[in-house]
Design an enzyme around this catalytic site. Sequence first.
Site, PDB file in Angstrom:
ATOM      1  CG  ASP A   5      -3.162 -17.956  -4.214  1.00 38.45           C
ATOM      2  OD1 ASP A   5      -4.416 -17.872  -4.289  1.00 38.45           O
ATOM      3  OD2 ASP A   5      -2.492 -17.172  -3.529  1.00 38.45           O
ATOM      4  CG  PHE A  29      -0.714   3.918  -7.001  1.00 35.42           C
ATOM      5  CD1 PHE A  29      -0.532   5.180  -7.540  1.00 35.42           C
ATOM      6  CD2 PHE A  29      -0.505   2.817  -7.812  1.00 35.42           C
ATOM      7  CE1 PHE A  29      -0.167   5.352  -8.864  1.00 35.42           C
ATOM      8  CE2 PHE A  29      -0.145   2.976  -9.141  1.00 35.42           C
ATOM      9  CZ  PHE A  29       0.037   4.245  -9.664  1.00 35.42           C
ATOM     10  CD  GLU A  30      -3.740   4.171  -0.850  1.00 38.62           C
ATOM     11  OE1 GLU A  30      -3.551   4.526   0.332  1.00 38.62           O
ATOM     12  OE2 GLU A  30      -4.453   4.802  -1.647  1.00 38.62           O
ATOM     13  CG  ASP A  41      -6.337 -14.110   0.284  1.00 36.41           C
ATOM     14  OD1 ASP A  41      -6.670 -15.282   0.531  1.00 36.41           O
ATOM     15  OD2 ASP A  41      -5.593 -13.435   1.014  1.00 36.41           O
ATOM     16  CD  GLU A  73      -2.949   8.958  -1.325  1.00 36.14           C
ATOM     17  OE1 GLU A  73      -2.051   8.141  -1.663  1.00 36.14           O
ATOM     18  OE2 GLU A  73      -4.134   8.844  -1.659  1.00 36.14           O
ATOM     19  CD  GLU A  89      -1.443 -10.941  -5.239  1.00 35.45           C
ATOM     20  OE1 GLU A  89      -1.730 -11.811  -4.419  1.00 35.45           O
ATOM     21  OE2 GLU A  89      -0.772  -9.931  -4.952  1.00 35.45           O
ATOM     22  CB  SER A 112      -0.672 -16.117  -0.777  1.00 39.49           C
ATOM     23  OG  SER A 112      -2.066 -16.084  -0.720  1.00 39.49           O
TER      24      SER A 112
END
Length: 442
Positions: A378, A290-291, A337, A236, A332, A112
Amino acid sequence: MESTRGFILCLFLLVTISSSSAKVEEENPEFWRSQARETLQSALNRKINTNVAKNVVLFLGDGMGITTLTAARILKGQLQNQTGEETVMTMDTFPNVGLAKTYSVDFQIPDSAATATAYLCGVKTNINVIGVNAAARNGACKTQKGNEVTSILKWAKDAGKSVGIVTTTRVQHATPATSYAHSASRKWYSDADMPDSAKLDGCTDISSQLIRNIDIDVIIGGGRKYMTPRGTKDPEYPRDFSVRGKRKDGRNLITEWQKLKTGKVAHYVWNRTEFDAVNPETTDYLMALFEPGDLRFEVDRDPSMDPSIVETTEKAIRILQKNPKGFFLLVEGGRIDQAHHDGRAFMALHEAVAFDYAIARALELTKEHETLTIATADHSHTITHNGYPFRGQSILGKSPLWALDFRPYTTLMYGNGPGHKLINGSRPDIRDVNTSKITAVI
Ligand SMILES: *[C@@H]1O[C@H](CO)[C@@H](O)[C@H](O)[C@H]1NC(C)=O
Ligand SMILES: *[C@@H]1O[C@H](CO)[C@@H](O)[C@H](O)[C@H]1NC(C)=O
Ligand SMILES: *[C@@H]1O[C@H](CO)[C@@H](O)[C@H](O)[C@H]1NC(C)=O
Ligand SMILES: *[C@@H]1O[C@H](CO)[C@@H](O)[C@H](O)[C@H]1NC(C)=O
């Protein structure tokens, strides 16, 4: 093929059983001919759009090859209680289709990083390097200098447009990183991921380039842990040591980013509540992580904490489209993938379906006469779609046929990796098999 007889035997069964499940309207030749006429007529009626695109939205399904598209199309229909094969994905409705050769300068099958450098910067390069040409070598910082190539994100920004990246992986991952960074290694997410020699030779990590190289208006994905000093508790998951801040240099790139945007309306958010509170009409900059690393798979997502790719795409477009000069946005679907790498077709296909819904939302929010929307991939994966499941049979199911070993096989199968068929717990030993022979069975 050794199992031909097995297939023929069972094909007879298949024809006998499946003839009862045909849809009545499909037995009428006019059903197919009128569809063909309509498709042809709408292609003939289409006016070629020769406008210069003000906006560009590039949807990149990572690892989303043709087999994945077919299987995801069927799943999308089946999730709506249709048979699935006849389903039309949003991607299927695009008026122009093309194919590209995806090899990298050094490998037949690229990764990628090399592919992103090709489609974002216009230059084929080596595997594992991002935003540098093929004179740069994987992992060799010294070969990086002078070999940087810029991306469409930068060209758009230089043309006065707003720019953004939205991904389901960490924002430092190969695909999004190539839009803003130059790195002899795709793995240099933070300074802690770099060898000392590379730092001494003057190379910098991808996260630090994220906030410095290009003035990016919208950044949405995961990857908090690469932005904060080593040991920083994750907001979190405060008790999880494995996701704590990684940086050895003690920098907090989130607060640095906020300082760089002083005087503008810039929001950093890490959860759904804060994300929903971001008003696109009044927001200049948004960074949403977010993570700590990659986002969760769509089917594992906690909707009370994290928005979907449909929602993140929408927020990005609403912020970016305020610019009268237009915008460039990279979206994306990055975990198609990753699921394929794990041999998890279920996850990969659900990711691809969510990705298609994001494309649909983008088309609703933009105007075709001024916006170029591209949906592509890709590279592909080793997933295969095997004969002969019945019409409407679950895409995640098993063959109604047995092979000569009197065992069923899955409709979807992987040619290698964890999803590959194992014999007695290991792959077949082909060390002494000449697979180039005309008689070779592979
Ligand atoms: C599909 O059928 C299932 C089971 O009957 C039902 O629970 C579900 O709501 C249906 N989904 C749609 C999109 O119609
Ligand atoms: C979301 O983030 C804000 C800002 O850090 C925080 O105050 C709030 O508690 C968070 N919400 C949840 C549900 O964790
Ligand atoms: C698998 O193991 C069994 C028992 O050890 C053995 O008889 C058989 O030949 C093995 N099959 C293959 C394909 O290696
Ligand atoms: C494998 O077979 C091909 C075709 O017959 C032959 O040209 C080649 O020399 C063989 N390779 C080896 C290692 O025996």
